[in-house]
Design a protein around this motif. Sequence first.
Motif, PDB file in Angstrom:
ATOM      1  N   LYS A  17       0.823  -1.198   0.000  1.00 20.63           N
ATOM      2  CA  LYS A  17       0.000   0.000   0.000  1.00 20.63           C
ATOM      3  C   LYS A  17       0.861   1.254   0.000  1.00 20.63           C
ATOM      4  CE  LYS A  17      -4.011  -2.023   2.339  1.00 20.63           C
ATOM      5  NZ  LYS A  17      -4.862  -1.962   3.561  1.00 20.63           N
ATOM      6  N   ALA A  18       1.941   1.223   0.783  1.00 21.46           N
ATOM      7  CA  ALA A  18       2.830   2.384   0.834  1.00 21.46           C
ATOM      8  C   ALA A  18       3.511   2.608  -0.502  1.00 21.46           C
ATOM      9  CB  ALA A  18       3.873   2.192   1.936  1.00 21.46           C
ATOM     10  N   ALA A  19       3.925   1.490  -1.136  1.00 27.27           N
ATOM     11  CA  ALA A  19       4.575   1.620  -2.441  1.00 27.27           C
ATOM     12  C   ALA A  19       3.601   2.161  -3.472  1.00 27.27           C
ATOM     13  CB  ALA A  19       5.112   0.259  -2.895  1.00 27.27           C
ATOM     14  N   GLN A  20       2.320   1.743  -3.345  1.00 25.90           N
ATOM     15  CA  GLN A  20       1.305   2.231  -4.278  1.00 25.90           C
ATOM     16  C   GLN A  20       1.157   3.732  -4.176  1.00 25.90           C
ATOM     17  OE1 GLN A  20      -3.297   1.876  -4.017  1.00 25.90           O
ATOM     18  NE2 GLN A  20      -2.565  -0.054  -4.847  1.00 25.90           N
ATOM     19  N   GLN A  21       1.170   4.243  -2.941  1.00 23.31           N
ATOM     20  CA  GLN A  21       1.057   5.691  -2.748  1.00 23.31           C
ATOM     21  C   GLN A  21       2.269   6.413  -3.312  1.00 23.31           C
ATOM     22  OE1 GLN A  21      -1.540   7.339  -1.595  1.00 23.31           O
ATOM     23  NE2 GLN A  21      -2.699   5.442  -1.307  1.00 23.31           N
ATOM     24  N   ASN A  64      -1.854   0.898 -13.472  1.00 26.10           N
ATOM     25  CA  ASN A  64      -1.175  -0.330 -13.062  1.00 26.10           C
ATOM     26  C   ASN A  64      -0.684  -0.243 -11.622  1.00 26.10           C
ATOM     27  OD1 ASN A  64      -1.563  -1.621 -15.504  1.00 26.10           O
ATOM     28  ND2 ASN A  64       0.429  -1.017 -16.334  1.00 26.10           N
ATOM     29  N   ALA A  65      -0.310   0.952 -11.200  1.00 31.78           N
ATOM     30  CA  ALA A  65       0.187   1.132  -9.837  1.00 31.78           C
ATOM     31  C   ALA A  65      -0.908   0.928  -8.799  1.00 31.78           C
ATOM     32  CB  ALA A  65       0.794   2.527  -9.679  1.00 31.78           C
ATOM     33  N   LEU A  66      -2.174   0.932  -9.243  1.00 32.49           N
ATOM     34  CA  LEU A  66      -3.288   0.763  -8.309  1.00 32.49           C
ATOM     35  C   LEU A  66      -3.629  -0.701  -8.059  1.00 32.49           C
ATOM     36  CD1 LEU A  66      -5.725   3.484  -9.734  1.00 32.49           C
ATOM     37  CD2 LEU A  66      -4.073   3.733  -7.879  1.00 32.49           C
ATOM     38  N   SER A  96      -9.752   2.019  -4.918  1.00 31.69           N
ATOM     39  CA  SER A  96      -8.525   2.566  -5.507  1.00 31.69           C
ATOM     40  C   SER A  96      -8.842   3.434  -6.712  1.00 31.69           C
ATOM     41  CB  SER A  96      -7.571   1.435  -5.905  1.00 31.69           C
ATOM     42  OG  SER A  96      -7.121   0.719  -4.775  1.00 31.69           O
ATOM     43  N   CYS A  97      -9.806   2.988  -7.530  1.00 39.17           N
ATOM     44  CA  CYS A  97     -10.197   3.774  -8.701  1.00 39.17           C
ATOM     45  C   CYS A  97     -10.806   5.107  -8.281  1.00 39.17           C
ATOM     46  CB  CYS A  97     -11.199   2.987  -9.542  1.00 39.17           C
ATOM     47  SG  CYS A  97     -10.449   1.711 -10.569  1.00 39.17           S
TER      48      CYS A  97
END
Length: 217
Positions: A17-21, A64-66, A96-97
Amino acid sequence: MLAGFIWKKSSRTEASKAAQQDIMTQPPPLPSLAPQFCFNTVALRDFLRISRGAIDDSITQNLNALIQPSTAGFDPTSTSTRIPRGPRSKTISSSSCKNFKNNVLFPSWQMRSDVLNYCASVATSPDPDDPESVLRQIESEKDRERVVDERLDPYSARFFPREARTERLATLIRQERGVENIIRARSWGLVIERCGEDWRDWEEALNEWRKGREKSQ
């Protein structure tokens, strides 16, 4: 041992989740709006280019990052059957969307709209500080004093006055608004494809987001 496994799994989820942010691109900040900014067409175009590049031109990477990793365990029977999957078969969670649209995509579009609308108002306002106004007056005076003889030169009667910078700015704004419509339609199509069906077009979705933002303020 089981506790350690659960802790590691939880740690991986939080790290994901942190990497996604971190991966999700944020729109550039709104520039200081002033007539000088609008008339500096290089700065204006640079802002639009950077904003579009960060959000719309890289929309596939942003989506893709989501994608979150699967929370289900490995199923050994899954290797017995080959199931073809397309490159975009992974769906994105609705939360996420929604977060991407409300906090990244729509704010970026709105920021560019604010800049274009402001510069459009500058283009239709009086411009007493135009540094070329005196030069245009001189050219007009010279044109009135010219001796026109179309028998010697059929093009001598033609006079092309220097275009005011407000007129050049208005032309640029019209062009950039056309580009915006094309870019937003493309981005919205990809968002619908990855996030699920949506009956709205991008203009309706953006207007609804604007209304919701105004109510919350």
